[in-house]
Design a protein around this motif. Structure first.
Motif, PDB file in Angstrom:
ATOM      1  N   SER A   1       0.836  -1.213   0.000  1.00  0.00           N
ATOM      2  CA  SER A   1       0.000   0.000   0.000  1.00  0.00           C
ATOM      3  C   SER A   1       0.866   1.256   0.000  1.00  0.00           C
ATOM      4  N   PHE A   2       1.996   1.219   0.753  1.00  0.00           N
ATOM      5  CA  PHE A   2       2.883   2.390   0.801  1.00  0.00           C
ATOM      6  C   PHE A   2       3.561   2.612  -0.561  1.00  0.00           C
ATOM      7  N   LEU A   3       4.107   1.545  -1.119  1.00  0.00           N
ATOM      8  CA  LEU A   3       4.877   1.708  -2.360  1.00  0.00           C
ATOM      9  C   LEU A   3       3.977   2.047  -3.545  1.00  0.00           C
ATOM     10  N   THR A   4       2.802   1.450  -3.615  1.00  0.00           N
ATOM     11  CA  THR A   4       1.913   1.825  -4.721  1.00  0.00           C
ATOM     12  C   THR A   4       1.376   3.237  -4.523  1.00  0.00           C
ATOM     13  N   GLY A   5       1.225   3.655  -3.253  1.00  0.00           N
ATOM     14  CA  GLY A   5       0.796   5.031  -3.001  1.00  0.00           C
ATOM     15  C   GLY A   5       1.854   6.017  -3.426  1.00  0.00           C
ATOM     16  N   VAL A   6       3.108   5.759  -3.052  1.00  0.00           N
ATOM     17  CA  VAL A   6       4.203   6.690  -3.357  1.00  0.00           C
ATOM     18  C   VAL A   6       4.549   6.648  -4.841  1.00  0.00           C
ATOM     19  N   HIS A   7       4.690   5.454  -5.387  1.00  0.00           N
ATOM     20  CA  HIS A   7       5.234   5.324  -6.741  1.00  0.00           C
ATOM     21  C   HIS A   7       4.168   5.138  -7.813  1.00  0.00           C
TER      22      HIS A   7
ATOM     23  N   GLY B   1       4.578   1.264  -9.167  1.00  0.00           N
ATOM     24  CA  GLY B   1       4.641   0.303  -8.083  1.00  0.00           C
ATOM     25  C   GLY B   1       3.888  -0.985  -8.340  1.00  0.00           C
TER      26      GLY B   1
ATOM     27  N   ARG C   1       6.247  15.663   0.233  1.00  0.00           N
ATOM     28  CA  ARG C   1       6.818  15.508  -1.110  1.00  0.00           C
ATOM     29  C   ARG C   1       5.925  16.234  -2.094  1.00  0.00           C
TER      30      ARG C   1
ATOM     31  N   PHE D   1      10.751   0.367  -9.947  1.00  0.00           N
ATOM     32  CA  PHE D   1      10.815   1.557  -9.105  1.00  0.00           C
ATOM     33  C   PHE D   1      11.941   2.507  -9.482  1.00  0.00           C
TER      34      PHE D   1
END
Lengths: 137, 545
Positions: free
Chosen positions: A91-97, A101, B169, B445
């Motif tokens: 959830s964090f990585l798909t949210g950020v990237h 992601g 960010r 990524f």
């Protein structure tokens, strides 16, 4: 001390525990590239409990159920923590990237799919089985 | 545990986990497709340094401060913003998308912005992030440098800032008034033609020539911001860059590049050639690799065949003899030589077997010695056979750019169908990891690297040429052609022609170079070499049609 009867279910769980012990040993001590006691120590304890519980189940030892309960609880807690960590990472990585992601999210979902049967479903079934056969013993 | 209670616990766990995960996702996501209605950030850049910064409302007039000759005005609008975990450098690094995200920091009522350009200029975006011993290749590698820059701006220290400031960010988009050189804009594969390629090939050659010193050594790894040469040197890469300059000189007749190639080759032969037992070898120190000698042979052969010199025949023979002496019975090479012990070391590293194989084929074209060709044939047979045989070997490949160039070179003298089959499979693997922009990456990524795209493109072009000569069916060669074009399109988008000059202390020094990746803008000598070499192989193919 009275011995437990060796049923086909007990034999199946014993073999299952040996398989999970091999999976944990391979995953932690072979696949992971470096040693970290936070992971290694619980994995070592889990492997030991799984092996001992397999012996208890196969030979119908009276302490077999107690060890099996302990190993199942440890596996279940480890599995739930791992599933939670992987899910939060997704959830964090798909949210950020964003869409970037999705590739890693798929990879992590595959890991979740591998972890759930062995480290969540299997120990849960064991806990239920121990509970149900306890009165008969 | 009671079955009913266990079931209830697991249901509550699953619901709580899904709800928390959804919350984290929604809280962290930013939408870079939104209208750019956030604040407008105007930056004045001169020779890699930001000299002024104005932050204003989106509809406010542009600042009247002068941005004269040598000054570049960057105008960006904030599109969206989201939270970042600043308590940990690792998490903060992972929470920023390289090349897209910036940082907004508010401390004691004052807000400062770090745009993606700032992060590059501060050195926060270069390199690969690490988590312990693991190279996680995700996010920004050096967020510590960004924190130091912000702390300096606010007149405090990093820990105070981390404890008391608010970090967000931001995603920015260029404003229509943006004055920066367009860099990284996609190039359509169908826009690639011979003239475009010739221009890019020559620029890459001129970059290397310009960065070859009078004594023949090179500015190995040049930082874009300072134009200074970073520490470190690799003789295989020096030899590879020399080889490319010789190829450019041979192809275009460019004298400036040819003279630099001769200086660089002379540096290898006259200053860096050592005695390895009964043979001559190239390198420095006690343990030498065969890579330096192999790539030096390639450079010497190219200079000789181009008619630029005939002084290197002895060096070519001596180098080929050294390589043959390092070869094992099964065709593999012992990649190292211990000069103190006076014996080869039977250990293997990346690339060297392919480099030695190509070098022996090319040496044969000058020496005419059948032993060189036979040694190359045996090596190629080893690489594509027992050297890459394990369960799953048809699905995973290492970097085989030298192998496929060796395939192209040997085809004229001794066609090797097994090597062609290997390279065709290798290219199918590469197409599977080629992203929509034409770069190659298995990590979703992190931006694809230009070096990797360059080396895979030269291998793909060499495979294409050989496949056409071998009569491979058109469907297969069309796939290869499309792969090469997309790879070249990706590379062309990155060449400093002139590139982000506002971030460069000395734009002329960087002109024609290729950076490591969209966020690691330093130029190491092998980057223009591999990128240019891929384009050179393809332009020759186009001219042969």
């Amino acid at each position: 001390m009275p011995e437990n009867p060796r049923t086909s279910a007990a034999t199946a769980f014993a073999i299952g525990n040996l398989s999970v012990a091999a999976l944990v040993a391979g995953g932690v001590f072979v696949a992971l590239p470096w040693r970290w006691w936070v992971v290694d120590a619980p994995a070592g304890v889990a492997i030991a409990l799984l092996l001992v519980s397999s012996v208890g189940l196969l030979w119908g030892k009276s302490w077999g159920d107690d060890v099996l309960r302990a190993s199942a609880l440890l596996l279940l807690v480890a599995g739930l923590v791992l599933v939670a960590a992987l899910t939060m990472a997704i959830s964090f990585l798909t949210g950020v990237h964003g869409v970037l992601g999705q590739g890693v999210a798929v990879g992590y979902l595959v890991l979740v799919a591998i972890v759930v049967p062995y480290l969540v479903v299997f120990p849960s079934v064991q806990l239920v089985w121990i509970r149900r056969r306890a009165p008969a013993d | 545990m009671e079955p009913g209670r266990l079931r209830l616990f697991l249901v509550v766990y699953a619901v709580a986990l899904v709800a928390t995960a959804a919350g984290v996702h929604l809280a962290t996501r930013v939408d870079d497709s939104r209208p750019a209605d956030g604040v407008r950030i105007t930056s004045h850049w001169e020779k890699g340094r930001r000299t002024a910064r104005f932050v204003g409302a989106p509809d406010a007039p542009l600042p009247e401060a002068a941005c004269g000759k040598g000054c570049v005005r960057a105008v960006e609008r904030v599109v969206d913003e989201g939270p970042v975990p600043a308590f940990s450098d690792v998490l903060l690094g992972i929470a920023l998308v390289p090349g897209r995200d910036g940082l907004k920091v508010t401390y004691e009522g004052r807000t400062e912005y770090g745009t993606p350009d700032d992060l590059v200029a501060w050195g926060a975006a270069a390199g690969k992030p690490r988590l312990g011993k693991v190279n996680i290749k995700l996010g920004l590698a050096r967020v510590d440098k960004a924190l130091e820059a912000f702390a300096k701006t606010f007149g405090t220290d990093v820990e105070t800032l981390r404890a008391n400031a608010s970090f967000r960010r931001i995603v920015v988009r260029p404003d229509p008034a943006d004055g920066r050189e367009k860099f990284g804009a996609p190039v359509a594969p169908d826009q690639i033609d011979v003239a475009r390629l010739q221009h890019a090939i020559e620029l890459a050659g001129r970059y290397l020539a310009r960065n070859t010193r009078k004594n023949g050594s090179m500015r190995y790894d040049v930082d874009i911001i300072t134009a200074k040469t970073k520490p470190g040197y690799s003789f295989p890469r020096h030899a590879g860059a020399t080889y490319y300059m010789a190829e450019v000189a041979a192809y275009s007749g460019h004298k400036f590049v040819g003279r630099a190639a001769l200086r660089a080759a002379s540096y290898l032969r006259d200053r860096r050639t050592q005695i390895c037992g009964q043979h001559e070898c190239v390198g420095k120190g006690r343990i030498l690799t065969i890579g330096s000698s192999a790539l030096a042979i390639l450079a010497y052969v190219e200079l000789t065949k181009a008619g630029l010199t005939d002084d290197y025949n002895d060096a070519i023979r001596a180098g080929a003899a050294f390589l043959r002496a390092q070869q094992r019975e099964d065709g593999e090479f012992m990649h190292f030589y211990d000069r103190k012990e006076g014996r080869p070391l039977d250990k293997q590293g990346q690339y060297y077997t392919g480099e030695a194989t190509l070098a022996l084929v090319r040496a044969f074209e000058v020496t005419g010695d059948p032993a060189d060709l036979e040694a190359a044939r045996r090596a190629l047979t080893y690489i594509v056979g027992p050297g890459w045989r394990f369960f799953g070997d048809h699905y995973v490949y290492a970097q085989e750019h030298w192998t496929c160039q060796a395939l192209e070179a040997i085809w004229t003298h001794a066609p090797h169908p097994d090597a062609l089959d290997f390279c065709l499979r290798y290219q199918a693997f590469n197409r599977a990891i080629q992203d929509p922009n034409g770069g190659y990456t298995m990590n979703p990524f992190h931006p694809a690297s230009f070096t990797g795209a360059g080396s895979r493109t030269e291998a793909a072009a060499a495979t294409l040429v050989t496949a056409v000569r071998a009569g491979v069916d058109k469907a297969q060669t069309d796939l290869l052609d499309d792969q090469v074009r997309r790879g070249i399109a990706f590379l062309l988008s990155a060449q400093y022609d002139p590139g982000p000059t506002h971030l460069m202390r000395r734009p002329k020094r960087m002109f024609g170079g290729f950076p490591g990746s969209p966020v690691d803008l330093a130029v190491r000598i092998d980057m223009p070499q591999h990128a240019g070499s891929g384009m050179l192989r393809y332009v020759r193919y186009l001219e042969s049609l």
